[in-house]
Design a protein around this motif. Structure first.
Motif, PDB file in Angstrom:
ATOM      1  N   LEU A   1      -3.766 -11.944 -11.896  1.00 58.89           N
ATOM      2  CA  LEU A   1      -5.053 -11.647 -12.520  1.00 58.89           C
ATOM      3  C   LEU A   1      -5.412 -12.796 -13.457  1.00 58.89           C
ATOM      4  CD1 LEU A   1      -4.442  -7.879 -13.354  1.00 58.89           C
ATOM      5  CD2 LEU A   1      -5.683  -8.832 -11.401  1.00 58.89           C
ATOM      6  N   PRO A   2      -6.261 -13.710 -13.035  1.00 62.11           N
ATOM      7  CA  PRO A   2      -6.513 -14.934 -13.808  1.00 62.11           C
ATOM      8  C   PRO A   2      -7.225 -14.712 -15.130  1.00 62.11           C
ATOM      9  CG  PRO A   2      -7.994 -14.811 -11.926  1.00 62.11           C
ATOM     10  CD  PRO A   2      -6.992 -13.711 -11.749  1.00 62.11           C
ATOM     11  N   THR A   3      -7.874 -13.574 -15.316  1.00 58.78           N
ATOM     12  CA  THR A   3      -8.597 -13.338 -16.562  1.00 58.78           C
ATOM     13  C   THR A   3      -7.724 -12.665 -17.629  1.00 58.78           C
ATOM     14  OG1 THR A   3      -9.413 -11.195 -15.799  1.00 58.78           O
ATOM     15  CG2 THR A   3     -10.796 -13.138 -15.358  1.00 58.78           C
ATOM     16  N   VAL A   4      -6.452 -12.406 -17.308  1.00 60.46           N
ATOM     17  CA  VAL A   4      -5.557 -11.704 -18.230  1.00 60.46           C
ATOM     18  C   VAL A   4      -4.503 -12.669 -18.772  1.00 60.46           C
ATOM     19  CG1 VAL A   4      -3.963  -9.781 -18.542  1.00 60.46           C
ATOM     20  CG2 VAL A   4      -5.882  -9.569 -16.941  1.00 60.46           C
ATOM     21  N   ARG A   5      -4.304 -12.595 -20.095  1.00 57.78           N
ATOM     22  CA  ARG A   5      -3.269 -13.397 -20.744  1.00 57.78           C
ATOM     23  C   ARG A   5      -2.411 -12.460 -21.585  1.00 57.78           C
ATOM     24  NH1 ARG A   5      -3.733 -16.602 -25.609  1.00 57.78           N
ATOM     25  NH2 ARG A   5      -5.952 -16.058 -25.634  1.00 57.78           N
ATOM     26  N   VAL A   6      -1.107 -12.700 -21.590  1.00 56.20           N
ATOM     27  CA  VAL A   6      -0.184 -11.887 -22.381  1.00 56.20           C
ATOM     28  C   VAL A   6       0.633 -12.820 -23.269  1.00 56.20           C
ATOM     29  CG1 VAL A   6       1.662 -10.169 -22.352  1.00 56.20           C
ATOM     30  CG2 VAL A   6      -0.037 -10.204 -20.512  1.00 56.20           C
ATOM     31  N   GLU A   7       0.687 -12.511 -24.568  1.00 53.87           N
ATOM     32  CA  GLU A   7       1.385 -13.370 -25.509  1.00 53.87           C
ATOM     33  C   GLU A   7       2.305 -12.545 -26.407  1.00 53.87           C
ATOM     34  OE1 GLU A   7       1.260 -16.541 -25.403  1.00 53.87           O
ATOM     35  OE2 GLU A   7      -0.492 -16.850 -24.111  1.00 53.87           O
ATOM     36  N   GLU A   8       3.408 -13.170 -26.826  1.00 49.36           N
ATOM     37  CA  GLU A   8       4.271 -12.572 -27.831  1.00 49.36           C
ATOM     38  C   GLU A   8       3.659 -12.862 -29.198  1.00 49.36           C
ATOM     39  OE1 GLU A   8       8.936 -12.807 -29.357  1.00 49.36           O
ATOM     40  OE2 GLU A   8       8.326 -13.764 -27.474  1.00 49.36           O
ATOM     41  N   ALA A   9       3.471 -11.839 -30.010  1.00 50.90           N
ATOM     42  CA  ALA A   9       2.759 -12.035 -31.269  1.00 50.90           C
ATOM     43  C   ALA A   9       3.071 -10.910 -32.246  1.00 50.90           C
ATOM     44  CB  ALA A   9       1.252 -12.097 -31.020  1.00 50.90           C
TER      45      ALA A   9
END
Length: 258
Positions: free
Chosen positions: A86-94
């Motif tokens: 899914l190119p519009t989704v980003r997941v980050e550790e925060a």
């Protein structure tokens, strides 16, 4: 331990809850309240393994974006695997207390049972308010463990079990009842508070969500329950008609227009 109870927390607990009738029900309500549509930028705070991210991506389409944040590296890895196509989704550790996002840069924000665990829910709400655009919306789904009811062989044991959950197991055990007030003090306009009460009649299904026997053993170790009372309580739950309930509150809060 009785075969009715799981000996250890399942690794797929969050995804299993999301797929349950309970999870699908309140998640559908929260998603509807987010009022997602094409082109919106969505922030999922405490996204865990990413159960909600694909639905958000579908709703906002190719011109929108979805950002999932979580403090747990393993959960982030699992969420990234789930949304890798899914190119519009980003997941980050925060750390959700300190968002590395510009002010007024997000249209929608969401939490699902995340604020019950954070060190400072007020700080997280303040950061959420900061990054939301004027007129943006936050939908916050959080349980109130003070509403937990378990029908056991005697009220005193069940009440002691409930006190242990609120006071020791969950950091912010009564966040559900506090959430609307916290949001308003932050500056949000609280549009609605929708209660969702989960009722369990099957002990196995309840144990998958509540960890009944595991938590009862911890209550003994912490001095909330005596050994004999705990043994009688769990035996009753495993062998007698079962009832338990707990209420989750979905708070719909808007940042006022400029």
């Amino acid at each position: 331990m009785s075969a009715s109870f799981e000996p250890a927390p399942p690794e797929d607990y969050l995804m299993r809850l999301a797929a349950s009738d309970l999870g699908r029900g309140y998640k559908a309500l929260a998603t509807a309240e987010l009022d997602l549509h094409e082109g919106l930028d969505v922030l999922d705070l405490g996204c865990g393994p990413g159960a909600d991210l694909p639905a958000y991506a579908r709703a906002v389409g190719p011109s929108g974006t979805v950002l999932g944040l979580d403090h747990d590296a393993e959960a982030v890895t699992r969420a990234r695997a789930l949304v890798r196509d899914l190119p519009t989704v980003r997941v980050e550790e925060a750390d959700v207390h300190h968002l590395d996002l510009a002010g007024s840069s997000i249209d929608r924000a969401h939490t699902d049972r995340a604020l019950q665990h954070v060190a400072d829910p007020g700080r997280v709400l303040a950061e959420t308010f900061r990054v939301l655009r004027p007129g943006g919306r936050a939908v916050l789904a959080e349980p109130d463990w003070g509403t937990l009811v378990v029908d056991g062989p005697d009220a005193a044991t069940s009440d002691a079990y409930g006190r242990f959950v609120v006071e020791q197991v969950v950091r912010n055990g009564r966040i559900g009842r506090r959430l609307a007030g916290l949001a308003e003090r932050t500056g949000f306009m609280v549009e609605r508070v929708v209660p969702v009460t989960a009722v369990f009649r099957d002990v196995r299904a309840a144990d998958q969500v509540l960890g009944l026997a595991r938590v009862a053993r911890r209550a003994v170790e912490a001095g909330y329950l005596r050994e004999r009372a705990e043994a009688r309580w769990t035996e009753h739950l495993a062998t007698q008609p079962f009832f338990a309930s707990v209420t989750l509150f979905v708070v719909v809060a808007d940042r006022p227009p400029a």
